[in-house]
Design a protein around this motif. Structure first.
Motif, PDB file in Angstrom:
ATOM      1  N   MET A   1       0.838  -1.191   0.000  1.00 51.31           N
ATOM      2  CA  MET A   1       0.000   0.000   0.000  1.00 51.31           C
ATOM      3  C   MET A   1       0.874   1.243   0.000  1.00 51.31           C
ATOM      4  SD  MET A   1      -3.111  -0.901   2.610  1.00 51.31           S
ATOM      5  CE  MET A   1      -4.109  -2.371   2.387  1.00 51.31           C
ATOM      6  N   THR A   2       0.337   2.307  -0.559  1.00 48.17           N
ATOM      7  CA  THR A   2       1.068   3.562  -0.591  1.00 48.17           C
ATOM      8  C   THR A   2       0.304   4.607   0.206  1.00 48.17           C
ATOM      9  OG1 THR A   2      -0.056   4.130  -2.664  1.00 48.17           O
ATOM     10  CG2 THR A   2       2.091   3.076  -2.842  1.00 48.17           C
ATOM     11  N   ALA A   3       1.048   5.509   0.807  1.00 53.91           N
ATOM     12  CA  ALA A   3       0.425   6.570   1.593  1.00 53.91           C
ATOM     13  C   ALA A   3      -0.217   7.589   0.670  1.00 53.91           C
ATOM     14  CB  ALA A   3       1.461   7.237   2.490  1.00 53.91           C
ATOM     15  N   PHE A   4      -1.375   8.081   1.070  1.00 52.73           N
ATOM     16  CA  PHE A   4      -2.107   9.071   0.302  1.00 52.73           C
ATOM     17  C   PHE A   4      -1.440  10.435   0.452  1.00 52.73           C
ATOM     18  CE2 PHE A   4      -5.567  12.281   0.198  1.00 52.73           C
ATOM     19  CZ  PHE A   4      -6.050  12.054  -1.081  1.00 52.73           C
ATOM     20  N   ALA A   5      -1.330  11.162  -0.642  1.00 55.66           N
ATOM     21  CA  ALA A   5      -0.759  12.512  -0.611  1.00 55.66           C
ATOM     22  C   ALA A   5      -1.900  13.520  -0.528  1.00 55.66           C
ATOM     23  CB  ALA A   5       0.085  12.759  -1.853  1.00 55.66           C
ATOM     24  N   SER A   6      -2.096  14.089   0.625  1.00 53.28           N
ATOM     25  CA  SER A   6      -3.199  15.013   0.840  1.00 53.28           C
ATOM     26  C   SER A   6      -2.979  16.329   0.105  1.00 53.28           C
ATOM     27  CB  SER A   6      -3.360  15.289   2.336  1.00 53.28           C
ATOM     28  OG  SER A   6      -4.372  16.250   2.556  1.00 53.28           O
ATOM     29  N   ARG A   7      -4.083  16.849  -0.410  1.00 49.29           N
ATOM     30  CA  ARG A   7      -4.045  18.161  -1.051  1.00 49.29           C
ATOM     31  C   ARG A   7      -4.698  19.233  -0.176  1.00 49.29           C
ATOM     32  NH1 ARG A   7      -5.624  16.789  -7.394  1.00 49.29           N
ATOM     33  NH2 ARG A   7      -3.904  15.332  -7.791  1.00 49.29           N
ATOM     34  N   VAL A   8      -5.118  18.845   1.002  1.00 49.30           N
ATOM     35  CA  VAL A   8      -5.739  19.801   1.923  1.00 49.30           C
ATOM     36  C   VAL A   8      -4.674  20.718   2.504  1.00 49.30           C
ATOM     37  CG1 VAL A   8      -6.883  20.005   4.170  1.00 49.30           C
ATOM     38  CG2 VAL A   8      -7.697  18.346   2.495  1.00 49.30           C
ATOM     39  N   PHE A 318      -3.695   3.217   1.696  1.00 47.76           N
ATOM     40  CA  PHE A 318      -4.771   2.384   1.171  1.00 47.76           C
ATOM     41  C   PHE A 318      -4.529   2.121  -0.311  1.00 47.76           C
ATOM     42  CE2 PHE A 318      -6.387   6.826   1.404  1.00 47.76           C
ATOM     43  CZ  PHE A 318      -6.508   7.112   0.046  1.00 47.76           C
ATOM     44  N   ASP A 319      -5.111   1.027  -0.790  1.00 47.32           N
ATOM     45  CA  ASP A 319      -5.133   0.707  -2.216  1.00 47.32           C
ATOM     46  C   ASP A 319      -6.531   0.968  -2.727  1.00 47.32           C
ATOM     47  OD1 ASP A 319      -2.479  -0.127  -2.358  1.00 47.32           O
ATOM     48  OD2 ASP A 319      -2.991  -2.176  -1.760  1.00 47.32           O
ATOM     49  N   GLU A 320      -6.640   1.535  -3.927  1.00 43.53           N
ATOM     50  CA  GLU A 320      -7.955   1.821  -4.492  1.00 43.53           C
ATOM     51  C   GLU A 320      -8.339   0.756  -5.503  1.00 43.53           C
ATOM     52  OE1 GLU A 320     -10.663   5.440  -6.318  1.00 43.53           O
ATOM     53  OE2 GLU A 320      -8.608   5.833  -5.657  1.00 43.53           O
ATOM     54  N   PHE A 321      -9.571   0.279  -5.393  1.00 48.04           N
ATOM     55  CA  PHE A 321     -10.115  -0.758  -6.261  1.00 48.04           C
ATOM     56  C   PHE A 321     -10.795  -0.107  -7.465  1.00 48.04           C
ATOM     57  CE2 PHE A 321     -13.789  -3.579  -7.260  1.00 48.04           C
ATOM     58  CZ  PHE A 321     -13.105  -4.746  -7.568  1.00 48.04           C
ATOM     59  N   LYS A 322     -10.336  -0.433  -8.665  1.00 48.60           N
ATOM     60  CA  LYS A 322     -10.893   0.096  -9.918  1.00 48.60           C
ATOM     61  C   LYS A 322     -11.049   1.624  -9.888  1.00 48.60           C
ATOM     62  CE  LYS A 322     -13.408  -3.997 -11.555  1.00 48.60           C
ATOM     63  NZ  LYS A 322     -14.687  -4.538 -12.043  1.00 48.60           N
ATOM     64  N   GLN A 333      -8.997  -0.279   0.102  1.00 47.89           N
ATOM     65  CA  GLN A 333      -8.571  -1.336   1.008  1.00 47.89           C
ATOM     66  C   GLN A 333      -7.489  -0.777   1.921  1.00 47.89           C
ATOM     67  OE1 GLN A 333      -7.682  -3.295  -2.617  1.00 47.89           O
ATOM     68  NE2 GLN A 333      -8.848  -5.132  -2.098  1.00 47.89           N
ATOM     69  N   GLY A 334      -7.696  -0.867   3.213  1.00 45.76           N
ATOM     70  CA  GLY A 334      -6.739  -0.361   4.184  1.00 45.76           C
ATOM     71  C   GLY A 334      -6.886  -1.094   5.502  1.00 45.76           C
ATOM     72  N   SER A 335      -6.491  -0.456   6.603  1.00 44.54           N
ATOM     73  CA  SER A 335      -6.642  -1.058   7.925  1.00 44.54           C
ATOM     74  C   SER A 335      -6.849   0.034   8.961  1.00 44.54           C
ATOM     75  CB  SER A 335      -5.414  -1.912   8.287  1.00 44.54           C
ATOM     76  OG  SER A 335      -4.238  -1.108   8.316  1.00 44.54           O
ATOM     77  N   ILE A 336      -7.534  -0.329  10.042  1.00 42.47           N
ATOM     78  CA  ILE A 336      -7.785   0.584  11.159  1.00 42.47           C
ATOM     79  C   ILE A 336      -7.383  -0.134  12.441  1.00 42.47           C
ATOM     80  CG2 ILE A 336      -9.549   1.840  12.454  1.00 42.47           C
ATOM     81  CD1 ILE A 336     -11.114   2.180   9.857  1.00 42.47           C
ATOM     82  N   PHE A 337      -6.389   0.391  13.132  1.00 44.60           N
ATOM     83  CA  PHE A 337      -5.820  -0.236  14.331  1.00 44.60           C
ATOM     84  C   PHE A 337      -5.433  -1.693  14.040  1.00 44.60           C
ATOM     85  CE2 PHE A 337      -8.318   3.254  16.175  1.00 44.60           C
ATOM     86  CZ  PHE A 337      -7.353   3.849  16.980  1.00 44.60           C
ATOM     87  N   GLY A 338      -4.850  -1.902  12.873  1.00 43.60           N
ATOM     88  CA  GLY A 338      -4.358  -3.221  12.506  1.00 43.60           C
ATOM     89  C   GLY A 338      -5.393  -4.152  11.930  1.00 43.60           C
ATOM     90  N   GLN A 339      -6.670  -3.749  11.923  1.00 39.91           N
ATOM     91  CA  GLN A 339      -7.757  -4.580  11.393  1.00 39.91           C
ATOM     92  C   GLN A 339      -8.000  -4.221   9.932  1.00 39.91           C
ATOM     93  OE1 GLN A 339     -10.466  -6.991  12.700  1.00 39.91           O
ATOM     94  NE2 GLN A 339     -10.325  -7.073  10.467  1.00 39.91           N
ATOM     95  N   ALA A 340      -7.839  -5.191   9.028  1.00 42.46           N
ATOM     96  CA  ALA A 340      -8.094  -4.943   7.611  1.00 42.46           C
ATOM     97  C   ALA A 340      -9.544  -4.543   7.399  1.00 42.46           C
ATOM     98  CB  ALA A 340      -7.765  -6.184   6.791  1.00 42.46           C
ATOM     99  N   VAL A 341      -9.769  -3.539   6.538  1.00 42.71           N
ATOM    100  CA  VAL A 341     -11.119  -3.075   6.233  1.00 42.71           C
ATOM    101  C   VAL A 341     -11.222  -2.722   4.757  1.00 42.71           C
ATOM    102  CG1 VAL A 341     -11.661  -2.171   8.539  1.00 42.71           C
ATOM    103  CG2 VAL A 341     -10.508  -0.691   6.874  1.00 42.71           C
ATOM    104  N   GLY A 342     -12.435  -2.868   4.237  1.00 44.46           N
ATOM    105  CA  GLY A 342     -12.779  -2.253   2.970  1.00 44.46           C
ATOM    106  C   GLY A 342     -13.532  -0.979   3.276  1.00 44.46           C
TER     107      GLY A 342
END
Length: 540
Positions: A1-8, A318-322, A333-342
């Motif tokens: 996974m790659t880190a998101f580059a925020s534009r905010v 996160f990885d983006e699907f399509k 697709q990412g994770s929150i406190f180590g728990q994989a989530v969609g």
């Protein structure tokens, strides 16, 4: 996974405006909850005089210090007791949430006897039953701190009585499922309320204060002519020595809560739960506190939902699907406190391609056993000739079909709009998410007020044209405003939460913590073995 580059840009005017508007709503949320707390606190001198703890103090004494507590249905009954927003009291005179007792995750309910002696409101029973449903589904020991004047007979409604039996049904179901139920009897529990201790597995009663009877002394005298003393009719000591209703007799509130903690601890409840495999995780690169400045409170103003996700998921990765297909529906697709989530979010109305993508993504999460987090900011599915001919109904139905039938936990946040069938496809209230929370800027309903008003405006104009009569512009303008007011007055998060259409309104900046707590609660439920039997435990 790659880190998101925020534009905010946190130093921008837009960020500052968003933040100020959002925090104003957060302050309104806190003010509403404080309204109930302040009203209850007025009775503190009476609690002190009787040597009692207040309901909120009881919860603090019951819970493990320093451990998280997730409040549920904090705005229940708001705008139900009265149409006056300035006078309505949230909470339904019942404090509720999930917290830890001796390291055990439990569902806790406490009658707020500082408000009308804990008498039930229109939504009290419903709130209690919903909490019991969560306890049953998530295998949480159920602890009820009882002190209530019962139903307000001046506001009697037959449906409240009929549905009220469901609370006792659920106590029986919990016990039969092998999930222990507890009552600490701090004060009176009369008439139907007597079945709360009667149908719980363990009852702790406070000497001289705890009481349970099918009829109080006044009712007994009116019905039979018998003159009775409250203690000999309903008292804790009588039940501990004569009826066997009470297992443990406590000297005062603090002692009773200490006994409750000891009993929960001695059950060794966690021995029946697999230990989670602890995975390392990194905090988001972008502070969750920034969420307040990322999201406009007006759902009509666009923003990139990925900016929200980057402040929720581990490492902002996160990885983006399509990503190039049906792009208004964002599937990550990412994770929150180590728990994989969609994670599924909205960058505009959902088109046929987005709906097809969403349906596939949900099924893939289900196949892999990965919980799904829905971030609702959706005005609906696309309409119009082009989209109808592309199969909007068919593809939208596939998405809704998948949402309805996935077997993994579903966690929903209303973070903006959640209208029409878009609410359905995004795991809304009717699709039974495991947990559903709203931000204070959220708006939900069949459609927005302006959309409803424009729809009816077109209907009226078409009707006038068919009849060959002139359009009454003044009447249409008045109708438009009535419809906007009618729809929008029912759409805001405070109003809908008052009707228990979510599990609570939260500060957006707490979203990562709330999601993490909810995910762990779901994980424990699916990895815990409860020893069920055919019937609940009965006092023999």
């Amino acid at each position: 996974m790659t880190a998101f580059a925020s534009r905010v840009i946190p130093s921008s005017d837009a960020f500052a405006t968003n933040r100020a508007n959002m925090l104003a709503l957060v302050e309104e949320l806190h003010a509403l909850k404080d309204r109930a707390k302040a009203l209850s606190e007025r009775r503190r001198p009476r609690f002190d005089e009787r040597g009692q703890l207040t309901p909120r103090e009881r919860i603090v004494r019951l819970l493990d210090p320093g451990m998280p507590f997730l409040e549920l249905y904090g705005l229940a009954n708001y705008m139900v007791d009265t149409d006056d927003r300035g006078k309505s009291i949230p909470g339904a005179s019942l404090l509720a949430g999930i917290g830890f007792i001796k390291g055990v995750r439990c569902m806790i309910c406490a009658n707020d006897s500082g408000i009308n002696a804990g008498a039930m409101t229109q939504k009290t029973g419903e709130k209690m039953r919903f909490c019991q449903d969560i306890a049953l589904d998530k295998k949480l020991p159920f602890v009820h701190l009882v002190e209530s004047a019962g139903a307000n007979l001046l506001q009697y409604q037959v449906e409240s009585w009929a549905r009220g039996g469901g609370g006792f049904l659920r106590l029986a179901k919990l016990s039969a499922a092998g999930i222990p139920t507890f009552v600490v009897l701090h004060g009176p529990s009369t008439a139907g309320g007597a079945y709360f201790p009667g149908m719980s597995d363990y009852v702790i009663a406070i000497k001289g204060r705890g009481r349970a009877s099918l009829g109080g002394a006044a009712l007994v005298r009116a019905a039979t002519g018998e003159i009775s003393d409250e203690e000999e009719l309903a008292g804790a000591e009588m039940h501990a020595t004569k009826t066997g209703l009470v297992e443990y007799l406590a000297e005062d509130d603090a002692h009773g809560l200490l006994i409750a903690r000891d009993i929960v601890g001695r059950l060794d409840w966690n021995k029946n739960c697999l230990r989670p495999v602890m995975k390392g995780f990194r905090e988001p690169l972008y502070d969750p506190d920034e969420i307040a400045g990322v999201v406009p409170v007006d759902y009509r103003k666009p923003y990139d939902v990925r900016e929200v996700v980057a402040r929720l998921v581990d490492g902002s990765e996160f990885d983006e699907f399509k990503p190039g297909y049906g792009s208004s529906l964002v599937c990550l697709q990412g994770s929150i406190f180590g728990q994989a989530v969609g994670v599924v979010g909205n960058n505009g109305p959902i088109d046929p391609d987005g709906a097809a993508k969403g349906g596939q993504f949900f099924q893939l999460c289900d196949q892999a056993g990965i919980p799904i987090v829905f971030l609702n900011n959706i005005t609906g599915y696309m309409v119009g000739k082009e989209y109808e001919q592309k199969g909007m109904i068919k593809h939208g139905s596939k998405m809704i079909q998948a949402v309805s039938n996935v077997r993994v936990p579903k966690l929903t946040l209303y973070i903006g709009a959640s209208f029409g069938a878009g609410n359905y496809g995004m795991g809304g209230y009717g699709y039974e998410p495991d947990f559903l929370f709203a931000w204070p800027n959220a708006m939900t309903g069949v459609m927005g007020g302006e959309q409803a008003a424009l729809t009816m405006d077109q209907v009226a104009r078409s009707g006038a044209e068919r009849k060959g009569v002139p359009v009454d512009e003044a009447a249409l303008a008045a109708q438009k405003q009535r419809l906007i007011d009618h729809f929008d007055s029912q759409a805001d998060a405070f109003y809908t939460s008052g009707r228990l259409l979510d599990h609570g309104v939260i500060d957006p900046r707490d979203s990562r913590k709330v999601l993490g707590f909810a995910l762990q609660t779901c994980w424990e439920a699916r990895n815990r073995t409860a020893h069920s039997n055919s019937f609940g435990v009965a006092r023999l």
